[in-house]
Design an enzyme around this catalytic site. Structure first.
Site, PDB file in Angstrom:
ATOM      1  N   ASP A 257     -29.288   6.249 -75.638  1.00 18.70           N
ATOM      2  CA  ASP A 257     -29.912   7.542 -75.369  1.00 18.70           C
ATOM      3  C   ASP A 257     -30.699   8.006 -76.587  1.00 18.70           C
ATOM      4  O   ASP A 257     -30.238   7.888 -77.725  1.00 18.70           O
ATOM      5  CB  ASP A 257     -28.833   8.574 -75.019  1.00 18.70           C
ATOM      6  CG  ASP A 257     -29.420   9.837 -74.421  1.00 18.70           C
ATOM      7  OD1 ASP A 257     -30.590   9.802 -73.988  1.00 18.70           O
ATOM      8  OD2 ASP A 257     -28.706  10.861 -74.381  1.00 18.70           O
ATOM      9  N   CYS A 291     -32.162   8.198 -65.804  1.00 20.64           N
ATOM     10  CA  CYS A 291     -31.280   7.916 -66.936  1.00 20.64           C
ATOM     11  C   CYS A 291     -30.226   9.006 -66.905  1.00 20.64           C
ATOM     12  O   CYS A 291     -29.527   9.153 -65.909  1.00 20.64           O
ATOM     13  CB  CYS A 291     -32.073   7.838 -68.238  1.00 20.64           C
ATOM     14  SG  CYS A 291     -33.274   9.165 -68.483  1.00 20.64           S
ATOM     15  N   SER A 292     -30.134   9.801 -67.949  1.00 24.87           N
ATOM     16  CA  SER A 292     -29.210  10.931 -67.916  1.00 24.87           C
ATOM     17  C   SER A 292     -29.958  12.223 -67.599  1.00 24.87           C
ATOM     18  O   SER A 292     -29.686  12.896 -66.619  1.00 24.87           O
ATOM     19  CB  SER A 292     -28.472  11.057 -69.248  1.00 24.87           C
ATOM     20  OG  SER A 292     -27.531  12.113 -69.200  1.00 24.87           O
ATOM     21  N   ARG A 297     -35.748   7.758 -71.287  1.00 20.37           N
ATOM     22  CA  ARG A 297     -35.771   6.359 -70.867  1.00 20.37           C
ATOM     23  C   ARG A 297     -36.471   6.204 -69.519  1.00 20.37           C
ATOM     24  O   ARG A 297     -37.166   5.206 -69.282  1.00 20.37           O
ATOM     25  CB  ARG A 297     -34.338   5.821 -70.817  1.00 20.37           C
ATOM     26  CG  ARG A 297     -33.713   5.685 -72.193  1.00 20.37           C
ATOM     27  CD  ARG A 297     -32.230   5.411 -72.148  1.00 20.37           C
ATOM     28  NE  ARG A 297     -31.438   6.609 -71.875  1.00 20.37           N
ATOM     29  CZ  ARG A 297     -30.108   6.637 -71.910  1.00 20.37           C
ATOM     30  NH1 ARG A 297     -29.436   5.530 -72.206  1.00 20.37           N
ATOM     31  NH2 ARG A 297     -29.457   7.759 -71.667  1.00 20.37           N
ATOM     32  N   GLN A 335     -39.356  11.180 -74.643  1.00 18.61           N
ATOM     33  CA  GLN A 335     -38.740  12.267 -75.406  1.00 18.61           C
ATOM     34  C   GLN A 335     -39.034  12.253 -76.888  1.00 18.61           C
ATOM     35  O   GLN A 335     -39.051  13.308 -77.519  1.00 18.61           O
ATOM     36  CB  GLN A 335     -37.217  12.238 -75.208  1.00 18.61           C
ATOM     37  CG  GLN A 335     -36.731  13.050 -74.025  1.00 18.61           C
ATOM     38  CD  GLN A 335     -35.224  13.055 -73.929  1.00 18.61           C
ATOM     39  OE1 GLN A 335     -34.610  12.024 -73.720  1.00 18.61           O
ATOM     40  NE2 GLN A 335     -34.622  14.213 -74.082  1.00 18.61           N
TER      41      GLN A 335
END
EC number: 3.1.3.48
Length: 360
Positions: A257, A291-292, A297, A335
């Site tokens: 992450d 992803c989260s 990602r 990000q």
């Protein structure tokens, strides 16, 4: 200039004969009234007149772009095309890429712009929200009174094609059935998962079964599983009422992450797996990528695939333009500057794998 003139009450109309008007002396000049703002004249009978002679002295009104307009203009127009040759032999330096990345507006959504009661309970991160104009709205096949909300956005693909992807967050315990409803509603045949379930803390719940499980009205079964060095491929079936469909699920877990993989090769092999999947060509539904948070990602994978398609078709790639397009659809895609640099490195590696082209 706005001038004020006194006036009589409508209850006492002015009546004056023509003769009286000719014999009366001219009225005395009364001092000009103090300038009063228009907001203060509400309810007044004072007449307003515009002195057109003064307009020439007034500076023309200039339109001022709001920060929102500036953001949208940048994201719609910015670009930095790189030929295959330049990408491999004269790439921008890490410092140049960092500076370029930091100029890209994030286009995050504020909670005030998302007027959906109760959405916070379905957001994994309170600051990562779906952009309203491209968000996925559920049709509620579950017949629940939960509204249409899911933290997911339609994402454009190569050449601006609409709804090629859906970028979404990792499902939470209370959104697993929403996730499968979205998969069913959008006729999804391929899911790409780019996170482990836990990376220090929970990043995503285990939303698929070990063998068979029911989530809301949807029954999910595992039909087959294949372990590859960098990812795992599962063939699933999703059933709603009497209809059953096939869904391919790819779990790519070698990506920390907020960071980047150790090398670009595994990501390119993942892109090739998606590109060569029969599900990609045979089904019209979007590819679900998560992803989260559904931006870092997730954004890197989508940008990599679009960049590979540009290089193959055009011999050049506009990575800045790709990221801007992604952020128009979902704020914050890609990000970190490190991810932006890695994206350039990955596409340079892919460019080197294409058939040779003559030097400029």
């Amino acid at each position: 200039m706005v001038q004020a003139h006194g006036g009589r009450s409508r209850a006492q109309p002015l009546t004056l004969s023509l003769g009286a008007a000719m014999t009366q002396p001219p009225p005395e000049k009364t001092p000009a009234k103090k300038h009063v703002r228009l907001q203060e004249r509400r309810g007044s009978n004072v007449a307003l007149m515009l002195d057109v002679r003064s307009l020439g002295a007034v500076e023309p009104i200039c339109s001022v772009n709001t920060p929102r307009e500036v953001t949208l203009h940048f994201l719609r127009t910015a670009g930095h095309p790189l030929t295959r040759w330049a990408l491999q032999r004269q790439p921008p330096s890490p410092k140049q890429l960092e500076e370029e990345f930091l100029k890209i507006p994030s286009n995050f959504v504020s909670p005030e712009d998302l007027d959906i009661p109760g959405h916070a309970s379905k957001d994994r991160y309170k600051t990562i929200l779906p952009n309203p104009q491209s968000r996925v709205c559920l049709g509620r096949a579950q017949s629940q009174e939960d509204g249409d909300y899911i933290n997911a956005n339609y994402i454009r693909g190569y050449d601006g094609k609409e709804k090629v992807y859906i970028a979404t967050q990792g499902p939470m315990p209370n959104t697993v059935s929403d996730f499968w409803e979205m998969v069913w509603q959008e006729e999804v045949s391929l899911i790409v998962m780019l996170t482990q379930l836990r990376e220090g803390k929970e990043k995503c719940v285990h939303y698929w079964p070990t063998e068979e499980e029911t989530y809301g009205p949807f029954q999910i079964r595992i039909q087959d599983m294949k372990e590859c060095p960098e990812y795992t491929v599962r063939q699933l079936t999703i059933q709603y009422q009497e209809e059953r469909r096939s869904v391919k699920h790819i779990l790519f877990s070698a990506w920390p992450d907020h960071q980047t993989p150790e090398s670009a090769g595994p990501l390119l092999r993942l892109v090739a797996e998606v590109e060569e999947s029969p599900e990609t060509a045979a089904h019209p539904g979007p590819i679900v990528v998560h992803c989260s948070a559904g931006i870092g990602r997730t954004g890197c994978f989508i940008a990599t695939r679009i960049g590979c398609q540009q290089l193959k078709a055009r011999g050049e790639v506009d990575i800045l333009g790709i990221v801007c397009q992604l952020r128009l659809d979902r704020g914050g895609m890609i990000q970190t500057a490190e991810q932006y640099q890695f994206l350039h490195h990955t596409l340079a590696l892919y460019a080197g794998q294409l058939p040779e082209e003559p030097s400029p």
